[in-house]
Motif scaffolding. Structure first.
Motif, PDB file in Angstrom:
ATOM      1  N   PHE A  54       0.839  -1.200   0.000  1.00  0.00           N
ATOM      2  CA  PHE A  54       0.000   0.000   0.000  1.00  0.00           C
ATOM      3  C   PHE A  54       0.871   1.247   0.000  1.00  0.00           C
ATOM      4  O   PHE A  54       2.003   1.233   0.491  1.00  0.00           O
ATOM      5  N   LEU A  55       0.331   2.343  -0.529  1.00  0.00           N
ATOM      6  CA  LEU A  55       1.041   3.616  -0.514  1.00  0.00           C
ATOM      7  C   LEU A  55       1.037   4.197   0.896  1.00  0.00           C
ATOM      8  O   LEU A  55       0.025   4.126   1.604  1.00  0.00           O
ATOM      9  N   GLN A  57       0.740   6.917   3.761  1.00  0.00           N
ATOM     10  CA  GLN A  57      -0.116   8.095   3.917  1.00  0.00           C
ATOM     11  C   GLN A  57       0.267   8.849   5.177  1.00  0.00           C
ATOM     12  O   GLN A  57       0.717   8.251   6.162  1.00  0.00           O
ATOM     13  N   ARG A  74      -7.733   5.645   4.436  1.00  0.00           N
ATOM     14  CA  ARG A  74      -8.121   4.664   3.424  1.00  0.00           C
ATOM     15  C   ARG A  74      -6.886   4.487   2.548  1.00  0.00           C
ATOM     16  O   ARG A  74      -6.586   5.333   1.698  1.00  0.00           O
ATOM     17  N   LEU A  75      -6.159   3.399   2.786  1.00  0.00           N
ATOM     18  CA  LEU A  75      -4.911   3.166   2.071  1.00  0.00           C
ATOM     19  C   LEU A  75      -5.178   2.697   0.653  1.00  0.00           C
ATOM     20  O   LEU A  75      -6.097   1.904   0.412  1.00  0.00           O
ATOM     21  N   GLU A  76      -4.367   3.185  -0.272  1.00  0.00           N
ATOM     22  CA  GLU A  76      -4.465   2.784  -1.683  1.00  0.00           C
ATOM     23  C   GLU A  76      -3.373   1.772  -1.974  1.00  0.00           C
ATOM     24  O   GLU A  76      -2.244   1.910  -1.507  1.00  0.00           O
ATOM     25  N   ARG A  77      -3.699   0.793  -2.786  1.00  0.00           N
ATOM     26  CA  ARG A  77      -2.707  -0.212  -3.183  1.00  0.00           C
ATOM     27  C   ARG A  77      -1.627   0.433  -4.032  1.00  0.00           C
ATOM     28  O   ARG A  77      -1.878   1.365  -4.784  1.00  0.00           O
ATOM     29  N   GLU A  78      -0.399  -0.083  -3.889  1.00  0.00           N
ATOM     30  CA  GLU A  78       0.699   0.381  -4.742  1.00  0.00           C
ATOM     31  C   GLU A  78       0.410  -0.053  -6.185  1.00  0.00           C
ATOM     32  O   GLU A  78      -0.166  -1.114  -6.390  1.00  0.00           O
ATOM     33  N   PRO A  79       0.818   0.765  -7.135  1.00  0.00           N
ATOM     34  CA  PRO A  79       0.643   0.365  -8.537  1.00  0.00           C
ATOM     35  C   PRO A  79       1.410  -0.934  -8.821  1.00  0.00           C
ATOM     36  O   PRO A  79       2.461  -1.181  -8.233  1.00  0.00           O
TER      37      PRO A  79
END
Length: 82
Positions: A54-55, A57, A74-79
């Motif tokens: 995850f990115l 934050q 709300r964590l975003e997945r790494e590309p």
């Protein structure tokens, strides 16, 4: 719900801390929640959350004294391919 995310709470360098406070690092529980106690004095904190895949934050939060403060991430997945 993200279990085992690393959460660090430290004085915000832009918040001009009035007192020296050491950073605290905890892991989120099975519900993705965490709790940290800080001194009951007015201060601004930086909250950093990291988890594998995850990115990272960061958010700022201010406390005025003895109070409870809820901060949500709300964590975003790494590309892919990173």
């Amino acid at each position: 719900l993200l279990r085992g995310a690393e959460v660090t709470v430290k004085p915000d360098p832009e918040g001009q801390p009035r007192r020296k406070v050491k950073p605290v690092t905890v892991l989120s529980d099975g519900q993705g929640e965490f709790a940290v106690r800080v001194p009951a004095v007015p201060m601004r904190y930086a909250i950093v959350v990291k988890a594998n895949g995850f990115l990272r934050q960061e958010k700022s939060a201010s406390v005025a004294g003895e109070e409870r403060l809820d901060v949500f991430f709300r964590l975003e997945r790494e590309p892919a391919g990173k």
